[in-house]
Write an enzyme that holds these catalytic residues in place. Structure first.
Site, short mmCIF file in Angstrom:
data_model
loop_
_atom_site.label_atom_id
_atom_site.label_comp_id
_atom_site.label_asym_id
_atom_site.label_seq_id
_atom_site.Cartn_x
_atom_site.Cartn_y
_atom_site.Cartn_z
N ALA A 245 9.45 -2.48 3.17
CA ALA A 245 8.42 -3.29 2.50
C ALA A 245 8.90 -4.72 2.28
CB ALA A 245 8.05 -2.66 1.16
N ALA A 246 9.68 -5.23 3.23
CA ALA A 246 10.27 -6.56 3.04
C ALA A 246 9.45 -7.67 3.68
CB ALA A 246 11.70 -6.59 3.61
N ARG B 230 -0.46 -12.62 7.83
CA ARG B 230 -1.85 -12.54 8.27
C ARG B 230 -2.80 -12.14 7.13
NH1 ARG B 230 -1.17 -9.02 13.66
NH2 ARG B 230 0.84 -8.55 12.69
N GLU C 41 8.24 -1.01 24.61
CA GLU C 41 7.31 -1.89 23.91
C GLU C 41 6.18 -2.33 24.86
OE1 GLU C 41 7.32 -2.58 20.64
OE2 GLU C 41 8.98 -1.14 20.59
N LYS D 294 -19.23 -3.09 -27.25
CA LYS D 294 -17.86 -3.57 -27.03
C LYS D 294 -16.96 -3.11 -28.18
CE LYS D 294 -14.75 -7.08 -28.04
NZ LYS D 294 -14.37 -7.68 -29.34
N ALA E 161 -36.97 -5.41 -40.56
CA ALA E 161 -37.05 -6.22 -39.34
C ALA E 161 -36.89 -7.70 -39.66
CB ALA E 161 -38.38 -5.98 -38.66
#
Length: 455
Positions: free
Chosen positions: A11-12, A17, A158, A350, A422
């Site tokens: 993972a280096a 891209r 390759e 919330k 109200a």
């Protein structure tokens, strides 16, 4: 835990891209980062030691995965190819005599069953290495694998080095290997950068070993790698199709799979129904008998049995059994709504707990509040929880009712059964009874606007 099996995850790379400041392996895919998904597949194999080789963005990767104690990070300070990356692990596996899986950190579609089968083939064959292969309709860009009559690998070529005839071979090297570590460790120092990139390639070790076997994956999609965001989206589509198929086979109804996305981290119980244009993400859990959608987003949500969410958003919140949410409601910030409630049109909740059998049917905001059972909020009720600097709590006891267009100014406490007339703006606690907090109506029958009086 398997004492004779280790893993190395490469993972280096920078992943240029991807056009991103984020390391490629930290981009998300179906509720997890790419690397987390690779590591999750390895966890299923109960591997003794797992090494992640990091380079670009290594600190970010370590910070993201720091809580995974079974993962050891190895730095590849200078990226000089896959063989060079594995060389960095040599000191850490000194004296290790077992097998080692080597795979890329950007290949998240591999199934644990495939990796397990690869290891079993390697052990049973007694070979020095086994490579994972696949047959692709379009193998352009991949190294080709050529086998002998005995099934052993004769050579790996390759793509750029293949002749026109050799390029017709659809069997490719997937870049996933299981090696006998003592044999690999013996030949790793012999790698030479004899290629256009002046790098050390791990596949070059295969020619230095006496016997190399091949194991062909049944589903070629598993070896799909990610190099750009187009491929990231394609991998997401594949994973989503897998997840939807698994859930439907387990008893979940998905009305229109083409318009639904569900992260693989989501749990959905049998007899739930997922309507079109709905999206379930993160650690969401949906119980039996729920109906989700159409047009709903659930993220890290808990939806209990028989609840209905339609045309609404629930983030980091819980909805009780038999409760109806929607249309166009929004629950967020650790809100909890009890059983058999109705949260209706254009209602936002919330950081609030709502008791059972409570209704907020339309056009209301409930923020930073504790709401009891059997409370009824009239249309347009707003809890004014923010004074411009701080948020304040509101406590509403069982049986409270508010009339339309009421404003409850926090901090505030309303006792059991209190009714708010109200149009009231309530600024002080009310223990019992009814509160009318609005100007008295005045009627002036002879009143005219000034422009009429002046003519």
């Amino acid at each position: 835990m398997v004492a004779d099996l280790a893993a190395i995850v490469l993972a280096a790379g920078r992943g240029t891209r991807m056009r991103s400041s984020l390391p490629k392996v930290l981009h998300t895919l179906s509720g997890r980062t790419i690397l987390e998904r690779v590591l999750a597949n390895l966890e299923a194999l109960a591997i003794e030691r797992c090494y992640v080789v990091v380079g670009y963005g290594g600190e970010q990767i370590e910070a993201h995965l720091g809580s995974q104690s079974q993962v050891h990070f190895v730095e590849q300070a200078e990226q000089r190819g896959t063989g060079h990356a594995v060389q960095q692990v040599l000191p850490y596996l000194a004296g290790f005599g077992g097998q080692v899986l080597i795979l890329n950190g950007d290949a998240p579609l591999l199934r644990p069953e495939t990796l397990r089968a690869l290891v079993e083939v390697q052990r049973a064959s007694g070979a020095e290495a086994t490579i994972l292969t696949a047959r692709l309709a379009d193998p352009t860009g991949y190294g080709r694998v050529f086998l002998g009559d005995d099934g052993c690998v004769q050579r790996v070529v390759e793509h750029r080095d293949c002749s026109d005839f050799e390029r017709r071979n659809p069997l490719i090297n997937a870049g996933i290997y299981c090696y006998s570590w003592p044999h690999l460790a013996a030949v790793l120092p012999d790698l030479r950068p004899e290629n256009d990139q002046a790098e050390l390639y791990l596949p070059d070790t295969l020619a230095l070993l006496a016997q190399v076997r091949a194991f062909e994956v049944g589903d070629a999609q598993e070896v799909f790698g990610i190099n750009d965001r187009v491929q990231l989206a394609e991998a997401g589509r594949i994973l989503n199709e897998r997840t939807l198929a698994r859930l439907m086979r387990a008893g979940v109804t998905i009305v229109d799979p083409a318009s639904v996305t569900i992260d693989e981290t989501v749990e959905v119980a049998p007899d739930a129904v997922i309507e079109p244009q709905s999206h379930l993400r993160g650690r969401t859990r949906v119980a039996a008998g729920c109906r989700i959608g159409p047009g709903s987003l659930l993220e890290d949500a808990v939806i209990e049995a028989g609840a209905e969410i339609f045309y609404s958003i629930v983030r980091g919140s819980q909805v009780g059994p038999g409760t109806s949410v929607g249309p166009y409601a929004h629950l967020r910030a650790a809100s909890e709504v009890g059983a058999h409630c109705r949260i209706g049109n254009f209602v936002e909740i919330k950081n609030t707990t709502v008791g059972a059998h409570t209704n907020a049917a339309h056009l209301s905001y409930l923020g930073d509040a504790s709401v009891g059972e059997r409370v009824n909020f009239g249309g347009g009720t707003v809890i004014a929880n923010y004074d411009g600097r701080d948020k304040h709590r509101t406590e509403i006891a069982d049986g409270v009712g508010t009339g339309a267009n009421s404003v409850l100014v926090a901090p505030l406490k309303l006792g059991p059964g209190v009714y708010v007339a109200a149009g009231s703006t309530v600024t002080e606690d009310v223990a019992a009874g009814m509160v009318i907090a609005r100007p008295r109506q005045q009627v002036k029958p002879d009143w005219q606007p000034r422009w009429q009086r002046d003519t």
